[in-house]
Design an enzyme around this catalytic site. Sequence first.
Site, short mmCIF file in Angstrom:
data_model
loop_
_atom_site.label_atom_id
_atom_site.label_comp_id
_atom_site.label_asym_id
_atom_site.label_seq_id
_atom_site.Cartn_x
_atom_site.Cartn_y
_atom_site.Cartn_z
N LYS A 200 31.38 -15.05 -11.07
CA LYS A 200 30.23 -14.93 -11.97
C LYS A 200 29.15 -14.12 -11.27
O LYS A 200 28.29 -14.67 -10.56
CB LYS A 200 29.71 -16.31 -12.37
CG LYS A 200 28.84 -16.27 -13.62
CD LYS A 200 29.64 -15.80 -14.83
CE LYS A 200 28.78 -15.65 -16.07
NZ LYS A 200 29.52 -15.02 -17.16
N SER A 406 31.66 -13.73 -21.74
CA SER A 406 30.73 -14.84 -21.52
C SER A 406 30.36 -15.47 -22.87
O SER A 406 31.22 -15.94 -23.58
CB SER A 406 29.50 -14.37 -20.75
OG SER A 406 29.86 -13.99 -19.44
#
Length: 617
Positions: A200, A406
Site C-alpha cells: 500500500k 482500492s
Amino acid sequence: MSTSNFLVRLISSIWRGLDGVRKVLHLLLLLMLFLVFFGAVSDTPPLMPQKAALFLQPLGPLVDQLDGDPYDRAIAELLGDAPPQTLVQDVVDALSFAKTDDRISVVHLELSGLGGGGLSKLRRIAAAIDDFKDSGKTVVASADYFSQGGYYLAAHADELYMHPEGIVFLQGYGGFRSYYKEIIDTLRMDWNVFRVGTHKSFVEPYTRMDMSPEDRESRTRLIQQFWTMYQEDVELARGLPEGSIDDFAQNLLQYVDDAGGDIAIASQEAGLVDELLSRADLRALLKEYAGEDSVDSALYASVNSRDYLGSMRLMHRADIRDDNIAVIVAAGTILNGSQPSGSIGGESTAALLRQALTDDSVKAVVLRVDSPGGSVFASEVIANEIQALQAAGKKVVASMGSVAASGGYWISVVADRVIASPATVTGSIGVFGMFPTYQRSLEAVGIATDGVGTTPWAGQLRPDREMSDPVKHLFQAMINDTYDDFISGVADQRAMEKQDVDRVAQGQVWTGQDALENGLIDELGSYEDALRVAAELAGLEEGEYGQKLIETSLSPTEQLIMDLLAVTEITGFDVAALVSAPTALESFANGLQGLLSSITNFNDPKGLYSHCFCEID
C-alpha cells in the site's frame, strides 16, 4: 378636499398596479419570444455539406466523465476558460454516426493536442476507428507532434502523416512521484501513518525518500505489461515487425543520428509514419477525399466533430424505451458527501443509483468505474446503494475503465458481474490513514499547548499535540478492522477463501489480465460488452432495450442562464472578452491548489482511506 386627494391616490395606485402588471406581461412576452427563438436555433441541426470530412481533434486527456459541476463547466466553456478534456463517448458516438452517414466521406483525425488518458480508453476509441473503417471509408491521421497516446490512435488509421518538423515521441510507461520525508523532518512534523498492506504505497511519500522495494516490484510488473500491450497493438495496426516499437524507443538516438539529426525523417524511415506533409499538402490530400470547402477554396470540406455530434444527436434522440439499461459513471477520487462530476461523492453517486432504483423502466445498471479510490465511508455508502438495487431485482454490472483500484474496486466488487479491460489497473486492496501533527514545529518557535480533559481522549485529535500511544493503537485497530472487512467482503463476493484474497491483496495492483487470473474479476471486455452482459442478466434481447444515462444535470435556472449566454454567443458577441486572463500568480496558485487537492480534499469521517497511487504515464 380630502375625498378628492383620496380618489387621486386610489387612481394613482391602481394605475401603478396596472403599469406593474403591464411590465410583467411584457417581460413574460419577451421571455416567451426568447424561448421560441432559442428553441428554433437549438433544435435546428446546422447545415453541412453533402460531402465532407469529419474533423476529429481530441484535446487534453481522454475521460469517461468531464470534470466539474455541469453549470460551472458550461460557463467556463462559454468563457473560453475550461481545461481541455475529451469525452471518450463523444469520439465513439461521432465515429458511429459517421460510419453510416453518406455525407461523411473520410475522417480526419488530428492528434496534436491529445494528452493521453489510459490505454483502456485508447483501446476503446481504436476499436471505434476500426469499426468505422469496416464501412470502406478512409481514416487519415495527422499531427505536428505525436504523443504516445496520440500515436496509438494514429496507428489505427489508413493513412498516417506528420509535419516535416514534427516528432513521434514514444517514452514507454513509468510511474514517478515526489517524496517528502526529509522536508517533513526538517519542519519537525510528526506524520502519523497507519496502514495495512505490504504494497500500500500511497503513504510512502510521507515516510520515505524513495520507492519501496514492494512498490517497485508491483509497479515494474504493471508498466512492463502495459508496454507489451501497447507494442503489440501498434505493431499489429501498422503492420510493423515484432519488436520494432521497442527498438525505436530504446535506440531513438541512433535512429536520429542515422537520419542526420532529423527525428521526423527518422520516424518515417522506421515506418512509423507514411509521409511528412506540410499543412498545405495535407489539405490538398484531404480535398481529394472530401472536395473543396464552399466558402474557402484553400480548405477541404469538413464538419467539426462537436457540431456534427450535436446535429446527429438532435436527429437521433437518445435511445430510451420502456425497458432500459441505465449507465452511471463513477469517475475520480471517492469523497464523502456530494461532489461535482469528475469526483465520486458518497451522497451524490448514491443519489444517482437511487434514481435507477426508483425508475421502473430501468431493468439493469452498468456502473462505469474509473477511480483510484478514496474515502472508505463513501465507498461503503455507494456499495450499499448497489446492494439495494440488487435487492430490488435489478442487476448491476461493473465496467472498469483505466483504473478501478482500492475504493474503486470496493464499489465494483459488489456488482453481479465485474468486467475489466486487460489494460485496467485494479486491485490495490488495502487501507490507510494519516494524521500529521506539528507540535514540535510550534515548540521550535516558542509555542506550547497544554490543557485538561475528562478522558484520555480529550484533546487528542489536535494537530498541535503529539498523538498518544492509545490513540495510535485505536487508529491502527480501526485500520486493521476495515482491511479485514474489505478482504472478507471480497472473499464473499468472489466466492474465494479469505486467505487467498489476502494473498493477492496487501495493496498490490494488477492489470485486468492479472485480476482475471487471480479471481478478482469475472471477465475481460469493453464497455460495450458490459452493456450486453447487463441486458443478458436482465433477460433482455438485443434490440428490445434502450440506454439511459443517469447523471447530474443543470437546474432549470442554470439551464435558462446557459441558454441566454448561448444566444448571446450566436449573435456574435464574444462573452470570453469579458474575462481577463489569469495573472502569473493566479496560475501558480491554481496549479498549487491542484497539486495539494489530492490530500486536502480527503474528508472521510473516520479518516480511513482505500486509495491507490495508480498513475501510469
